[in-house]
Design a protein around this motif. Structure first.
Motif, PDB file in Angstrom:
ATOM      1  N   ILE A  36       0.693  -1.179  -0.461  1.00  0.00           N
ATOM      2  CA  ILE A  36       0.020  -0.087   0.124  1.00  0.00           C
ATOM      3  C   ILE A  36       0.774   0.971   0.269  1.00  0.00           C
ATOM      4  O   ILE A  36       1.332   1.422   0.668  1.00  0.00           O
ATOM      5  CB  ILE A  36      -1.374   0.215   1.081  1.00  0.00           C
ATOM      6  CG1 ILE A  36      -2.235  -1.794   1.054  1.00  0.00           C
ATOM      7  CG2 ILE A  36      -1.868   1.170   0.832  1.00  0.00           C
ATOM      8  CD1 ILE A  36      -2.271  -0.866   0.268  1.00  0.00           C
ATOM      9  N   THR A  37       0.616   1.625  -0.411  1.00  0.00           N
ATOM     10  CA  THR A  37       1.128   2.854  -1.066  1.00  0.00           C
ATOM     11  C   THR A  37       0.809   4.025  -0.792  1.00  0.00           C
ATOM     12  O   THR A  37      -0.484   4.436  -1.496  1.00  0.00           O
ATOM     13  CB  THR A  37       2.216   3.112  -2.756  1.00  0.00           C
ATOM     14  OG1 THR A  37       1.420   2.811  -3.581  1.00  0.00           O
ATOM     15  CG2 THR A  37       3.316   2.364  -2.495  1.00  0.00           C
ATOM     16  N   TYR A  38       1.356   5.390  -0.824  1.00  0.00           N
ATOM     17  CA  TYR A  38       1.108   6.847  -1.025  1.00  0.00           C
ATOM     18  C   TYR A  38       1.667   8.531  -1.757  1.00  0.00           C
ATOM     19  O   TYR A  38       3.150   7.648  -1.181  1.00  0.00           O
ATOM     20  CB  TYR A  38       0.669   7.537   0.708  1.00  0.00           C
ATOM     21  CG  TYR A  38       0.058   6.393   2.051  1.00  0.00           C
ATOM     22  CD1 TYR A  38      -1.024   6.334   1.480  1.00  0.00           C
ATOM     23  CD2 TYR A  38       0.787   5.887   2.420  1.00  0.00           C
ATOM     24  CE1 TYR A  38      -2.193   6.046   2.652  1.00  0.00           C
ATOM     25  CE2 TYR A  38      -0.093   4.870   3.359  1.00  0.00           C
ATOM     26  CZ  TYR A  38      -0.564   5.171   3.702  1.00  0.00           C
ATOM     27  OH  TYR A  38      -1.872   4.370   4.865  1.00  0.00           O
ATOM     28  N   ASN A  39       0.915   8.728  -2.624  1.00  0.00           N
ATOM     29  CA  ASN A  39       1.574  10.016  -3.232  1.00  0.00           C
ATOM     30  C   ASN A  39       1.037  10.543  -3.921  1.00  0.00           C
ATOM     31  O   ASN A  39      -0.611  11.114  -3.923  1.00  0.00           O
ATOM     32  CB  ASN A  39       1.717   9.136  -4.522  1.00  0.00           C
ATOM     33  CG  ASN A  39       2.929   9.456  -5.225  1.00  0.00           C
ATOM     34  OD1 ASN A  39       2.914  11.195  -5.507  1.00  0.00           O
ATOM     35  ND2 ASN A  39       3.126   9.262  -6.204  1.00  0.00           N
ATOM     36  N   PRO A  40       1.221  12.011  -3.231  1.00  0.00           N
ATOM     37  CA  PRO A  40       0.093  12.680  -2.772  1.00  0.00           C
ATOM     38  C   PRO A  40      -0.160  13.640  -3.920  1.00  0.00           C
ATOM     39  O   PRO A  40      -1.400  14.734  -4.260  1.00  0.00           O
ATOM     40  CB  PRO A  40       1.089  14.392  -1.961  1.00  0.00           C
ATOM     41  CG  PRO A  40       2.682  13.806  -1.760  1.00  0.00           C
ATOM     42  CD  PRO A  40       2.358  12.174  -1.975  1.00  0.00           C
ATOM     43  N   LYS A  41       0.404  13.350  -5.327  1.00  0.00           N
ATOM     44  CA  LYS A  41       0.879  13.230  -6.293  1.00  0.00           C
ATOM     45  C   LYS A  41      -0.336  12.295  -7.764  1.00  0.00           C
ATOM     46  O   LYS A  41      -0.814  12.701  -8.694  1.00  0.00           O
ATOM     47  CB  LYS A  41       2.047  13.718  -7.661  1.00  0.00           C
ATOM     48  CG  LYS A  41       2.714  15.066  -6.779  1.00  0.00           C
ATOM     49  CD  LYS A  41       4.201  15.563  -7.175  1.00  0.00           C
ATOM     50  CE  LYS A  41       5.212  16.532  -6.619  1.00  0.00           C
ATOM     51  NZ  LYS A  41       5.687  16.292  -7.480  1.00  0.00           N
ATOM     52  N   GLN A  42      -1.187  11.710  -6.635  1.00  0.00           N
ATOM     53  CA  GLN A  42      -1.608  10.318  -7.118  1.00  0.00           C
ATOM     54  C   GLN A  42      -2.776  10.504  -7.182  1.00  0.00           C
ATOM     55  O   GLN A  42      -2.987   9.696  -5.427  1.00  0.00           O
ATOM     56  CB  GLN A  42      -0.136   9.053  -7.572  1.00  0.00           C
ATOM     57  CG  GLN A  42      -1.654   7.990  -8.069  1.00  0.00           C
ATOM     58  CD  GLN A  42       0.027   6.768  -8.211  1.00  0.00           C
ATOM     59  OE1 GLN A  42       0.693   7.101  -7.724  1.00  0.00           O
ATOM     60  NE2 GLN A  42      -1.123   5.790  -8.649  1.00  0.00           N
ATOM     61  N   CYS A  43      -3.630  10.312  -7.637  1.00  0.00           N
ATOM     62  CA  CYS A  43      -5.179  10.053  -6.726  1.00  0.00           C
ATOM     63  C   CYS A  43      -5.336  11.256  -5.122  1.00  0.00           C
ATOM     64  O   CYS A  43      -6.073  10.233  -4.744  1.00  0.00           O
ATOM     65  CB  CYS A  43      -5.338   8.372  -6.557  1.00  0.00           C
ATOM     66  SG  CYS A  43      -4.634   7.401  -8.103  1.00  0.00           S
ATOM     67  N   GLY A  44      -4.759  12.078  -5.278  1.00  0.00           N
ATOM     68  CA  GLY A  44      -5.184  12.911  -4.311  1.00  0.00           C
ATOM     69  C   GLY A  44      -4.532  12.423  -3.428  1.00  0.00           C
ATOM     70  O   GLY A  44      -5.064  12.648  -1.697  1.00  0.00           O
ATOM     71  N   GLY A  45      -3.755  11.544  -2.982  1.00  0.00           N
ATOM     72  CA  GLY A  45      -2.405  11.258  -1.748  1.00  0.00           C
ATOM     73  C   GLY A  45      -3.596  10.243  -1.188  1.00  0.00           C
ATOM     74  O   GLY A  45      -3.019   9.646  -0.378  1.00  0.00           O
ATOM     75  N   ARG A  46      -4.434   9.683  -1.824  1.00  0.00           N
ATOM     76  CA  ARG A  46      -4.955   8.310  -1.222  1.00  0.00           C
ATOM     77  C   ARG A  46      -4.156   6.570  -1.470  1.00  0.00           C
ATOM     78  O   ARG A  46      -3.384   6.706  -2.240  1.00  0.00           O
ATOM     79  CB  ARG A  46      -6.713   8.098  -2.062  1.00  0.00           C
ATOM     80  CG  ARG A  46      -7.793   9.160  -1.739  1.00  0.00           C
ATOM     81  CD  ARG A  46      -9.192   8.756  -2.279  1.00  0.00           C
ATOM     82  NE  ARG A  46      -9.507   9.891  -2.108  1.00  0.00           N
ATOM     83  CZ  ARG A  46      -9.810  10.865  -2.918  1.00  0.00           C
ATOM     84  NH1 ARG A  46      -9.057  11.240  -4.292  1.00  0.00           N
ATOM     85  NH2 ARG A  46     -10.915  12.402  -2.761  1.00  0.00           N
TER      86      ARG A  46
END
Length: 76
Positions: free
Chosen positions: A10-20
């Motif tokens: 499970i990853t988080y990226n603020p620039k991808q999918c609104g950080g979801r």
């Protein structure tokens, strides 16, 4: 596979999918997989519809959700 290795999917990226939370940096949100499971879409069907997913990714989504809902309740 250990719980930690599953959760590492499970990853988080603020620039991808609104950080979801997403799965392995792909634009497949954890919430989308959980919603499909809640609508009785079978794991096999999800894996067919998303060929980049692995069964462990679905396990990771379920573990992630279970950890998020395990909030201690304080009583007075």
């Amino acid at each position: 596979m250990t719980a930690n290795s599953l959760l590492n999917r499970i990853t988080y990226n603020p620039k991808q999918c609104g950080g979801r939370p997403c799965i392995r940096g792909m634009r497949i949100r954890v919430s989308d997989i959980l919603e499909m499971l809640a609508e009785n879409v079978g794991i096999g069907e999800i894996l067919e519809d998303f060929p980049d997913l692995e069964a462990e990714d679905i396990q990771a989504c379920l573990l992630f959700a279970s950890r998020r809902t395990n909030i201690p309740k304080l009583t007075v």
